[in-house]
Design an enzyme around this catalytic site. Structure first.
Site, mmCIF file in Angstrom:
data_model
loop_
_atom_site.group_PDB
_atom_site.id
_atom_site.type_symbol
_atom_site.label_atom_id
_atom_site.label_comp_id
_atom_site.label_asym_id
_atom_site.label_seq_id
_atom_site.Cartn_x
_atom_site.Cartn_y
_atom_site.Cartn_z
ATOM 1 N N HIS A 85 0.574 -1.488 -10.099
ATOM 2 C CA HIS A 85 0.815 -2.922 -9.976
ATOM 3 C C HIS A 85 1.906 -3.344 -10.934
ATOM 4 O O HIS A 85 2.043 -2.804 -12.018
ATOM 5 C CB HIS A 85 -0.471 -3.699 -10.261
ATOM 6 N N GLU A 127 0.830 -1.214 0.000
ATOM 7 C CA GLU A 127 0.000 0.000 0.000
ATOM 8 C C GLU A 127 0.864 1.264 0.000
ATOM 9 O O GLU A 127 0.537 2.257 -0.649
ATOM 10 C CB GLU A 127 -0.927 -0.004 1.224
ATOM 11 N N HIS A 169 1.875 2.044 -3.395
ATOM 12 C CA HIS A 169 0.843 2.781 -4.146
ATOM 13 C C HIS A 169 0.865 4.263 -3.784
ATOM 14 O O HIS A 169 0.804 5.125 -4.646
ATOM 15 C CB HIS A 169 -0.543 2.226 -3.826
HETATM 16 ZN ZN ZN Z 1 -2.418 -2.821 -5.010
#
Ligand code: ZN
Ligand code: ZN
Length: 581
Positions: free
Chosen positions: A302, A293, A296
């Site tokens: 991804h 996370e 991100h």
């Molecule tokens: Zn993810």
């Protein structure tokens, strides 16, 4: 001021318990492909799926495609589906058949993160920027008040954006966003968002570790901040169930969505999940999810590659997972590589007995910067995971602020390790892993450099021992002092200018003086002179056999230290004691 980009990343997992949720049919797979960005509406088309339907409602549609069957490609919708299916198969490492077969079904049913895989939110970035500027103060109270209205808008926009027409883009081309323009980021575990399952200490420890893992491979540093106003906190983490923390994205109990992250720095974990501390062997590793996370939040998409922490699928814990080589390259493509000077660099030689009774000589390379050090694994071309460590932790009795130089006098008669700092030096007892207060010859430490090495006075910039001529090379300003350990005195010609002893191979390309470190590398069998972010390699015997015109001890043109030794990265002082071993 960082660019206010607000995107939601939804981490959603589909488990086998709930049969209805399994993607077993064409319509379900259609929805899967739309949700994760594989199907995009064509130009001028309206999105096929409303935000609500895609996000929350489990719509049952009649089967219109035989499982495992091939399509005849009659309608444009079918063609679109097959194209999307192929793309999914490609990024999932499956045979690209365009057939919705068992392997494809199984891949879709794997627990995975909800972040769309093929998406660059250029349009919505602008919208979200405006929205963020006007509404987002990251104040929790504001967020709660706004939760009934704003987040829905935001979510619709987000999901609509997923279905929006845009040029075809290969997932592998999307390398992410540089989400922060500063290198020191503050994080906070929100007081109203503690986990009900782990102690606060455990939660904080795991988050510190997760942030530290990104620090170890990038120039970013993270510090927990429990005092600053909330709007100054860059990354906010919290646990919640159902409607939580004023967030637009409702959690749905155990087993499905287990976490999500907003691009501007909010990370939420579903407290109904069974999060566990590292190496528990069951449940969901909070560390693994947190590292993903945070990736991100820092701007990574991804990454479809075995071993990547940014894989969309959650894989069960596999012992000590790491941020691997390619993930390092990904974060560094956004934030750059780690650079910096070093106080000293050296190979630590020691004799070891193998199980067969054979004595072998092994060495490790150490980089020291002020009060920290890294062990560099030459074979893997990276630092040891979990470094740096405080000098005083690994080298007992050395000054906590670090050292100027290291010398290992190593010949048939002597095996002595010395560290130099200021006007003093210490002899190190390798066997007992601490400095000698008094050595076998009755000398007590620390001693004055000028006493132990007549003709040399501290402080020195750096030093190294050259086994080939049994001399210690002390560097000070623009001079080098060659000290003959066999007769315990300076060479008659010393001191000399560094540029005399180590002439530039390319005129003008020379550090001149005030070196940071001089390092005799047993890996390269030659000397490196380091200064700032540069190094100069000394011409080796091998170089001269190849090219006779190279001068003895000539300095080859400078190169970046980070091109030769990778990812020697600082971490914030507050996370130094967060050891993983
Ligand atoms: Zn993810
Ligand atoms: Zn949330």
């Amino acid at each position: 001021m960082l660019v206010a980009i607000r995107l939601i990343f939804i981490l959603r997992t589909f488990i086998f318990i709930s049969a209805e949720k399994i993607f077993h049919s064409r319509d379900h797979s259609d929805r899967f492909l739309s949700k994760y960005g594989f199907i995009k509406a064509g130009d001028g088309d309206e999105p096929q799926i409303s935000a609500e339907a895609a996000g929350e409602t489990d719509v049952s549609l009649p089967l219109d495609l035989q499982e495992g069957g091939s399509t005849s490609g009659s309608s444009s919708a079918d063609l679109q589906f097959i194209t999307a299916l192929k793309e999914f198969q490609r990024v999932s490492g499956l045979p690209v058949s365009g057939v919705f077969d068992d392997a494809t079904k199984a891949a879709m049913n794997k627990p995975r993160c909800g972040v769309p895989d093929q998406d660059e939110e250029l349009d919505s970035t602008k919208q979200d920027t405006a929205e963020s500027n006007s509404t987002s103060t990251h104040n929790h109270t504001d967020a709660v008040n706004a939760s009934e209205t704003q987040p829905h808008e935001r979510k619709k926009r987000h999901l609509a954006a997923l279905l929006k027409s845009r040029k075809k883009r290969d997932a592998s081309e999307w390398t992410g966003y540089m989400a922060f323009s500063k290198s020191l980021l503050k994080w906070r575990l929100m007081g109203e968002g503690y986990s009900s399952q782990l102690s606060i200490d455990e939660q904080k420890y795991i988050f510190r570790l997760a942030f530290r893992m990104w620090s170890e491979v990038s120039p970013l540093q993270f510090v927990e901040d429990v005092h600053s106003p909330l709007e100054d906190i860059d990354i906010r983490l919290g646990f919640g169930t159902g409607r939580h923390l004023g967030c637009s994205q409702r959690f749905d109990g155990a087993g499905r969505e287990f976490a999500h992250a907003w691009f501007l720095g909010d990370i939420h974990f579903d407290d109904d999940e069974h999060f566990t501390v590292p190496n528990m062997g069951n449940g969901i590793s909070l560390l693994k999810v947190a590292v993903h996370e945070i990736g991100h939040v820092l701007g990574l998409p991804h990454i479809y590659r075995p071993g990547s922490i940014m894989q969309p699928s959650y894989l069960p814990q596999d012992g000590g997972f790491e941020i691997d080589w390619m993930d390092r390259k990904s974060i560094q493509s956004l934030y750059g590589v780690c650079k910096g000077h070093f106080s000293t660099v050296f190979d630590w030689i020691r004799k070891e007995q193998t199980p067969y009774g054979e004595v072998v000589v092994r060495f490790n390379t150490y980089f020291m910067r002020d009060g920290l050090y890294w062990l560099y694994e030459n074979r893997n071309n990276r630092t040891r995971y979990g470094d740096p460590v405080a000098v005083q932790v690994g080298w007992h009795g050395l000054p906590s602020s670090g050292v100027d130089a290291y010398v290992h006098v190593w010949n048939r008669k002597t095996d002595a390790v010395y560290f130099f700092k200021g006007v003093q030096y210490w002899r190190y007892d390798s066997e007992n892993d601490q400095v000698f207060s008094e050595d076998a010859d009755g000398r007590s430490y620390p001693r004055l450099i000028s006493e132990g090495f007549p003709g040399v006075s501290g402080p020195v910039d750096t030093a190294y021992y050259d086994r080939r001529d049994a001399h210690i090379y002390f560097f000070k300003g623009s001079q080098v002092f060659r000290f003959d350990v066999r007769v315990n005195r300076l060479a008659s010609s010393s001191p000399q200018n560094i540029s005399e002893v180590f002439p530039a191979v390319v005129p003008g390309n020379h550090p001149v003086g005030n070196l940071d470190a001089a390092y005799f590398s047993y890996t390269h069998n030659t000397v490196f002179l380091l200064k700032g972010a540069w190094y100069w390699r000394v011409v080796s015997g091998r170089d001269r056999r190849r090219s006779a015109s190279l001068p003895l001890n000539g300095l080859l043109p400078r190169r970046n230290v980070d091109e030769q030794w990778f990812d020697i990265c600082d971490v914030h002082g507050s996370s130094l004691r967060t050891a993983r071993r």
